[in-house]
Design a protein around this motif. Structure first.
Motif, mmCIF file in Angstrom:
data_model
loop_
_atom_site.group_PDB
_atom_site.id
_atom_site.type_symbol
_atom_site.label_atom_id
_atom_site.label_comp_id
_atom_site.label_asym_id
_atom_site.label_seq_id
_atom_site.Cartn_x
_atom_site.Cartn_y
_atom_site.Cartn_z
ATOM 1 N N TRP A 26 22.092 16.029 57.296
ATOM 2 C CA TRP A 26 21.823 15.621 55.900
ATOM 3 C C TRP A 26 22.848 14.593 55.447
ATOM 4 C CZ3 TRP A 26 17.564 15.887 53.418
ATOM 5 C CH2 TRP A 26 17.522 15.759 52.037
ATOM 6 N N ARG A 61 19.579 13.467 45.881
ATOM 7 C CA ARG A 61 20.896 13.520 45.224
ATOM 8 C C ARG A 61 20.784 13.048 43.772
ATOM 9 N NH1 ARG A 61 25.569 16.208 45.419
ATOM 10 N NH2 ARG A 61 24.465 16.835 47.301
ATOM 11 N N GLY A 84 23.376 26.663 49.234
ATOM 12 C CA GLY A 84 23.087 25.647 50.257
ATOM 13 C C GLY A 84 23.643 24.315 49.791
ATOM 14 N N THR A 85 24.921 24.345 49.500
ATOM 15 C CA THR A 85 25.632 23.234 48.852
ATOM 16 C C THR A 85 25.576 21.923 49.620
ATOM 17 O OG1 THR A 85 27.175 24.888 48.086
ATOM 18 C CG2 THR A 85 27.959 22.606 48.092
ATOM 19 N N GLY A 86 25.746 21.996 50.933
ATOM 20 C CA GLY A 86 25.867 20.789 51.749
ATOM 21 C C GLY A 86 27.289 20.266 51.731
ATOM 22 N N ASP A 110 27.402 28.258 51.084
ATOM 23 C CA ASP A 110 26.854 27.647 52.300
ATOM 24 C C ASP A 110 27.346 28.479 53.478
ATOM 25 O OD1 ASP A 110 25.667 24.451 52.592
ATOM 26 O OD2 ASP A 110 26.163 25.515 54.442
ATOM 27 N N ASN A 111 26.714 28.304 54.638
ATOM 28 C CA ASN A 111 27.172 29.053 55.812
ATOM 29 C C ASN A 111 27.646 28.130 56.928
ATOM 30 O OD1 ASN A 111 24.769 28.059 56.754
ATOM 31 N ND2 ASN A 111 24.099 29.953 57.725
ATOM 32 N N ASP A 138 25.483 33.604 54.220
ATOM 33 C CA ASP A 138 24.118 33.260 54.618
ATOM 34 C C ASP A 138 23.189 33.683 53.483
ATOM 35 O OD1 ASP A 138 21.523 33.307 55.741
ATOM 36 O OD2 ASP A 138 22.362 33.629 57.744
ATOM 37 N N PHE A 139 22.363 32.748 53.014
ATOM 38 C CA PHE A 139 21.541 33.109 51.853
ATOM 39 C C PHE A 139 20.389 34.039 52.203
ATOM 40 C CE2 PHE A 139 20.131 28.525 52.530
ATOM 41 C CZ PHE A 139 18.968 28.833 53.232
ATOM 42 N N MET A 164 18.623 23.593 46.373
ATOM 43 C CA MET A 164 18.289 22.174 46.465
ATOM 44 C C MET A 164 18.136 21.748 47.927
ATOM 45 S SD MET A 164 18.084 21.325 43.369
ATOM 46 C CE MET A 164 18.738 20.530 41.923
ATOM 47 N N GLY A 165 16.895 21.697 48.394
ATOM 48 C CA GLY A 165 16.640 21.214 49.756
ATOM 49 C C GLY A 165 17.120 22.187 50.822
#
Ligand SMILES: C[S@@+](CC[C@H](N)C(=O)[O-])C[C@H]1O[C@@H](n2cnc3c(N)ncnc32)[C@H](O)[C@@H]1O
Length: 272
Positions: A26, A61, A84-86, A110-111, A138-139, A164-165
């Motif tokens: 990403w 974004r 799931g921040t990135g 995030d993981n 882990d979500f 988000m994504g």
């Protein structure tokens, strides 16, 4: 910044082993610098079949920025749970929210071990009155996320929950719906759900998803806009509804034109 979980560099090193990973791929599509050859190979496998992935990443974004600004400004939200921040990039959630309201509190989840390492340096509060925290989790296990977030966010006050994504990482549709609803159930009335995901709305994006999975990257499940709509059950979706990202409250470019539609749909909804 608080670290709530398994912050272990050896675990990180073991995981960064040539296997392409979503957060770094990403970052490649976003134009960042935090990726390895395996990530670039998987990223290029997608681009070759569907060059639209790059505008999708970049428009997503811009969507995130517009959504957070809207939630912090018009909706008066002071607490954000960004799941799931990135990898940190330009205009992360806390920078946008604290730019509107300096006291905003943000919990990132995030993981990915590389996201964890960067979060320590970059996802720190930009204001003395605000706060940021990072939950390494882990979500698929929302209870861990909620428990980690409770250390920073006040669950008696409205919270904006953000996916988000990220939901294409959950292969099973029912499980995906259950993850979203379990987090939304934990936040009070007056909270919001902000969500977008890649959609199976073009032949190219579907074919690209196949080529991508063949590189060793974990398959990303592209769903239809109708399937995504069910994530908002029991909530009130705000105008303009679930739409392609570039049509969600667009800010015209310098020529007064809205950017082209992308194969990603998103919406914001309020919990009654
Ligand atoms: C496509 S990126 C999206 C990043 C960011 N939300 C954005 O809008 O730019 C997906 C993110 O989800 C994270 N992710 C994937 N599976 C996950 C899981 N099971 N639990 C937590 N995070 C996960 C990845 O590490 C990656 O950072």
């Amino acid at each position: 910044m608080a670290y709530t979980a398994r912050d272990n560099p050896r675990r990180a090193a073991a995981k960064i082993n040539g296997v392409p990973h979503s957060a770094r791929i990403w970052n490649y599509w976003l134009g960042g610098r935090d990726h390895y050859p395996a990530d670039r190979e998987a990223g290029e496998a997608w681009i070759t079949v569907d060059p639209g992935i790059v505008p999708l990443a970049r428009q997503s974004r811009r969507f995130l920025i517009r959504v957070v600004r809207f939630l912090a400004g018009e909706c008066g939200i002071r607490q954000f749970l960004d799941i799931g921040t990135g990898l940190p990039t330009m205009q992360n959630t806390h920078e946008v929210a604290q730019g509107v309201t300096p006291g905003s509190k943000i919990v990132y989840v995030d993981n990915d071990p590389m996201v964890l390492a960067h979060a320590r340096a970059l996802l720190t509060s930009t204001t003395p009155e605000g706060a940021t925290a990072y939950v390494d989790a882990d979500f698929h296990d929302p209870d861990v996320i909620i428990a980690g977030a409770r250390g920073v966010l006040d669950f008696a006050e409205p919270i904006a929950v953000m996916f988000m994504g990220v939901l294409g990482h959950v292969a099973d549709y029912r499980e995906m719906l259950s993850i979203v609803s379990r987090v939304v159930d934990a936040v009070p009335s007056g909270s919001y759900l902000a969500l977008w995901d890649g959609t199976n709305t073009s032949r190219e994006i579907v074919r690209a998803g196949e080529a991508y999975a063949n590189t060793g990257a974990v398959r990303y499940v592209l769903r239809s806009p109708n399937e995504l709509t069910r994530c908002f059950e029991g909530l009130r979706i705000l105008d303009p509804g679930l739409v392609t990202l570039t049509r969600w409250r667009p800010e015209p470019d310098g020529n007064g034109a809205a950017p082209e539609p992308v194969h990603g749909y998103g919406a914001v909804a309020r919990k009654p």
